[in-house]
Design a protein around this motif. Structure first.
Motif, PDB file in Angstrom:
ATOM      1  N   GLU A   1     -48.308 -77.227  54.898  1.00 28.85           N
ATOM      2  CA  GLU A   1     -48.848 -76.569  56.099  1.00 28.85           C
ATOM      3  C   GLU A   1     -50.150 -77.257  56.545  1.00 28.85           C
ATOM      4  OE1 GLU A   1     -50.855 -72.871  55.623  1.00 28.85           O
ATOM      5  OE2 GLU A   1     -51.492 -73.103  57.699  1.00 28.85           O
ATOM      6  N   HIS A   2     -50.964 -77.656  55.559  1.00 31.92           N
ATOM      7  CA  HIS A   2     -52.227 -78.315  55.890  1.00 31.92           C
ATOM      8  C   HIS A   2     -51.994 -79.703  56.487  1.00 31.92           C
ATOM      9  CE1 HIS A   2     -53.828 -74.973  53.613  1.00 31.92           C
ATOM     10  NE2 HIS A   2     -55.039 -75.299  54.008  1.00 31.92           N
ATOM     11  N   VAL A   3     -50.958 -80.367  55.986  1.00 29.75           N
ATOM     12  CA  VAL A   3     -50.597 -81.672  56.569  1.00 29.75           C
ATOM     13  C   VAL A   3     -50.148 -81.453  58.018  1.00 29.75           C
ATOM     14  CG1 VAL A   3     -48.985 -83.615  56.447  1.00 29.75           C
ATOM     15  CG2 VAL A   3     -49.969 -82.696  54.352  1.00 29.75           C
ATOM     16  N   TRP A   4     -49.343 -80.419  58.212  1.00 30.59           N
ATOM     17  CA  TRP A   4     -48.813 -80.054  59.544  1.00 30.59           C
ATOM     18  C   TRP A   4     -49.953 -79.843  60.538  1.00 30.59           C
ATOM     19  CZ3 TRP A   4     -43.635 -78.923  61.033  1.00 30.59           C
ATOM     20  CH2 TRP A   4     -43.490 -78.261  62.254  1.00 30.59           C
ATOM     21  N   HIS A   5     -51.008 -79.178  60.071  1.00 28.30           N
ATOM     22  CA  HIS A   5     -52.138 -78.881  60.951  1.00 28.30           C
ATOM     23  C   HIS A   5     -53.177 -80.005  61.003  1.00 28.30           C
ATOM     24  CE1 HIS A   5     -51.000 -74.403  60.537  1.00 28.30           C
ATOM     25  NE2 HIS A   5     -50.660 -74.825  61.734  1.00 28.30           N
TER      26      HIS A   5
ATOM     27  N   THR B   1     -44.856 -67.874  60.088  1.00 27.65           N
ATOM     28  CA  THR B   1     -44.572 -68.668  58.883  1.00 27.65           C
ATOM     29  C   THR B   1     -44.455 -67.727  57.687  1.00 27.65           C
ATOM     30  OG1 THR B   1     -45.967 -70.378  59.857  1.00 27.65           O
ATOM     31  CG2 THR B   1     -45.333 -70.687  57.571  1.00 27.65           C
ATOM     32  N   LEU B   2     -45.398 -66.772  57.615  1.00 31.74           N
ATOM     33  CA  LEU B   2     -45.382 -65.794  56.521  1.00 31.74           C
ATOM     34  C   LEU B   2     -44.072 -64.991  56.544  1.00 31.74           C
ATOM     35  CD1 LEU B   2     -46.707 -64.041  54.276  1.00 31.74           C
ATOM     36  CD2 LEU B   2     -47.777 -62.707  56.076  1.00 31.74           C
ATOM     37  N   LEU B   3     -43.695 -64.526  57.723  1.00 35.19           N
ATOM     38  CA  LEU B   3     -42.475 -63.714  57.841  1.00 35.19           C
ATOM     39  C   LEU B   3     -41.245 -64.494  57.389  1.00 35.19           C
ATOM     40  CD1 LEU B   3     -42.669 -61.721  61.200  1.00 35.19           C
ATOM     41  CD2 LEU B   3     -42.409 -60.815  58.899  1.00 35.19           C
ATOM     42  N   LEU B   4     -41.121 -65.734  57.870  1.00 39.31           N
ATOM     43  CA  LEU B   4     -39.953 -66.553  57.514  1.00 39.31           C
ATOM     44  C   LEU B   4     -39.918 -66.821  56.011  1.00 39.31           C
ATOM     45  CD1 LEU B   4     -39.929 -69.059  60.516  1.00 39.31           C
ATOM     46  CD2 LEU B   4     -38.118 -67.453  59.935  1.00 39.31           C
ATOM     47  N   THR B   5     -41.109 -67.059  55.429  1.00 37.44           N
ATOM     48  CA  THR B   5     -41.153 -67.335  53.987  1.00 37.44           C
ATOM     49  C   THR B   5     -40.779 -66.088  53.189  1.00 37.44           C
ATOM     50  OG1 THR B   5     -43.015 -68.748  54.556  1.00 37.44           O
ATOM     51  CG2 THR B   5     -42.548 -68.513  52.236  1.00 37.44           C
ATOM     52  N   ILE B   6     -41.240 -64.910  53.663  1.00 35.78           N
ATOM     53  CA  ILE B   6     -40.884 -63.662  52.969  1.00 35.78           C
ATOM     54  C   ILE B   6     -39.366 -63.427  53.050  1.00 35.78           C
ATOM     55  CG2 ILE B   6     -41.076 -61.130  53.044  1.00 35.78           C
ATOM     56  CD1 ILE B   6     -44.030 -61.483  53.708  1.00 35.78           C
ATOM     57  N   PHE B   7     -38.783 -63.672  54.230  1.00 36.35           N
ATOM     58  CA  PHE B   7     -37.327 -63.527  54.358  1.00 36.35           C
ATOM     59  C   PHE B   7     -36.609 -64.482  53.387  1.00 36.35           C
ATOM     60  CE2 PHE B   7     -37.947 -61.755  58.806  1.00 36.35           C
ATOM     61  CZ  PHE B   7     -37.523 -60.485  58.463  1.00 36.35           C
TER      62      PHE B   7
ATOM     63  N   LEU C   1     -44.228 -70.111  68.463  1.00 39.42           N
ATOM     64  CA  LEU C   1     -43.159 -71.108  68.386  1.00 39.42           C
ATOM     65  C   LEU C   1     -43.528 -72.187  67.358  1.00 39.42           C
ATOM     66  CD1 LEU C   1     -40.427 -71.815  69.781  1.00 39.42           C
ATOM     67  CD2 LEU C   1     -41.721 -73.387  71.218  1.00 39.42           C
ATOM     68  N   ASN C   2     -44.785 -72.626  67.408  1.00 39.32           N
ATOM     69  CA  ASN C   2     -45.241 -73.652  66.462  1.00 39.32           C
ATOM     70  C   ASN C   2     -45.178 -73.119  65.033  1.00 39.32           C
ATOM     71  OD1 ASN C   2     -47.853 -75.009  64.975  1.00 39.32           O
ATOM     72  ND2 ASN C   2     -46.742 -76.427  66.279  1.00 39.32           N
ATOM     73  N   ASP C   3     -45.595 -71.853  64.851  1.00 40.16           N
ATOM     74  CA  ASP C   3     -45.561 -71.235  63.525  1.00 40.16           C
ATOM     75  C   ASP C   3     -44.131 -71.075  63.020  1.00 40.16           C
ATOM     76  OD1 ASP C   3     -48.196 -71.093  63.019  1.00 40.16           O
ATOM     77  OD2 ASP C   3     -48.410 -68.915  63.256  1.00 40.16           O
ATOM     78  N   ALA C   4     -43.221 -70.726  63.950  1.00 37.99           N
ATOM     79  CA  ALA C   4     -41.809 -70.572  63.568  1.00 37.99           C
ATOM     80  C   ALA C   4     -41.224 -71.918  63.143  1.00 37.99           C
ATOM     81  CB  ALA C   4     -41.018 -69.998  64.734  1.00 37.99           C
ATOM     82  N   PHE C   5     -41.561 -72.938  63.892  1.00 31.42           N
ATOM     83  CA  PHE C   5     -41.109 -74.299  63.585  1.00 31.42           C
ATOM     84  C   PHE C   5     -41.656 -74.723  62.218  1.00 31.42           C
ATOM     85  CE2 PHE C   5     -41.233 -78.974  65.204  1.00 31.42           C
ATOM     86  CZ  PHE C   5     -40.029 -79.222  64.575  1.00 31.42           C
ATOM     87  N   LEU C   6     -42.930 -74.380  61.974  1.00 31.75           N
ATOM     88  CA  LEU C   6     -43.539 -74.683  60.672  1.00 31.75           C
ATOM     89  C   LEU C   6     -42.814 -73.916  59.566  1.00 31.75           C
ATOM     90  CD1 LEU C   6     -45.780 -75.773  58.780  1.00 31.75           C
ATOM     91  CD2 LEU C   6     -47.219 -73.881  59.522  1.00 31.75           C
ATOM     92  N   GLY C   7     -42.517 -72.633  59.813  1.00 30.79           N
ATOM     93  CA  GLY C   7     -41.827 -71.806  58.812  1.00 30.79           C
ATOM     94  C   GLY C   7     -40.478 -72.392  58.432  1.00 30.79           C
TER      95      GLY C   7
END
Lengths: 137, 103
Positions: A66-70, B2-8, B66-72
């Motif tokens: 995540e840190h790399v991503w940001h 990201t947190l939500l997707l990881t918890i799922f 959207l960016n967070d979802a993509f990261l997740g």
């Protein structure tokens, strides 16, 4: 910024501890081999420490990504963008001391809960097995 | 997000691990610990952010979401790659070892 470094540091320490504990437990097991008890033996502390290692290493790896991503971690020196100037470095250290320590603490706390619950479950299973044996005899 | 997707991901992999002997043989437990570890760490991040920005935390901009979802999704993909590489290296069913022996 670099909060994942605190759980990573803890993971290094717990990995070393679990290696030492597992080696000791293995030695003890070899010294007291009891064929009848092998299947009923509860999980050793070394095995339970591996749960903590897996959570810390896994979580840290995904957080590092995540840190790399940001753009907070770079492949070149000083590797952490916040470390390139003193003001950001101070913020980074503050974040490590707050979020980083809280992350490591929460994961460890959850692991302690897992160890307590699994210990209780093992004890209950042992008790149930002993009761069954008593009824049979 | 990201947190939500990881918890799922953590809940789904835990259910798979619990219900399938085959999954346990394939070391799905590693994924379970990875996802739960990351979820707990991101939970701390979320709490810290909530303390800082309060109610705004629950109304993120669409672009950020959207960016967070993509990261997740990328995080889940990375975890799966780590798991499959570890599985092939450990080779618990001795598939690769037997293939190499045949050659």
């Amino acid at each position: 910024m670099a909060c994942f470094l605190v759980p990573t540091a803890e993971a290094i320490v717990t990995t070393v501890i679990s290696k030492v504990v597992s080696a000791k437990e293995k030695k003890q097991d070899l010294a007291h081999v009891d064929v009848e008890k092998i299947e009923k033996k509860p999980l050793g502390f070394g095995k339970k420490l591996k749960w903590l290692n897996a959570m810390l290493w896994g979580g840290s790896a995904l957080l590092a990504f995540e840190h790399v991503w940001h753009g907070e971690v770079t492949p070149f020196f000083p590797f952490l963008t916040a470390a390139s100037n003193p003001a950001d470095a101070a913020d980074m250290l503050h974040e490590m001391a707050t979020s980083g320590v809280a992350m490591a603490g929460l994961v460890t706390l959850v692991w302690v809960g897992m160890v307590i619950v699994s210990g209780l479950m093992e004890r209950r299973a042992e008790q149930a097995a002993a009761d069954t044996q008593e009824v049979q005899s | 997000m990201t947190l939500l997707l990881t918890i799922f991901a953590a809940v789904v992999t835990t259910a798979i691990w619990y219900s399938s002997e085959k999954a346990r043989e394939l070391r799905v437990g590693m994924l379970v610990f990875m996802f739960w570890g990351a979820s707990l760490m991101w939970l701390v991040d979320a709490v810290v952010e909530f303390i800082e920005i309060r109610a705004e935390y629950f109304t993120p901009a669409a672009e950020d979401m959207l960016n967070d979802a993509f990261l997740g999704v990328s995080v889940i993909a990375l975890a799966l790659v780590i798991w499959i590489v570890a599985l092939l290296i450990k080779d618990p069913k001795r598939v690769i070892a037997s293939k190499l022996k045949k050659k």
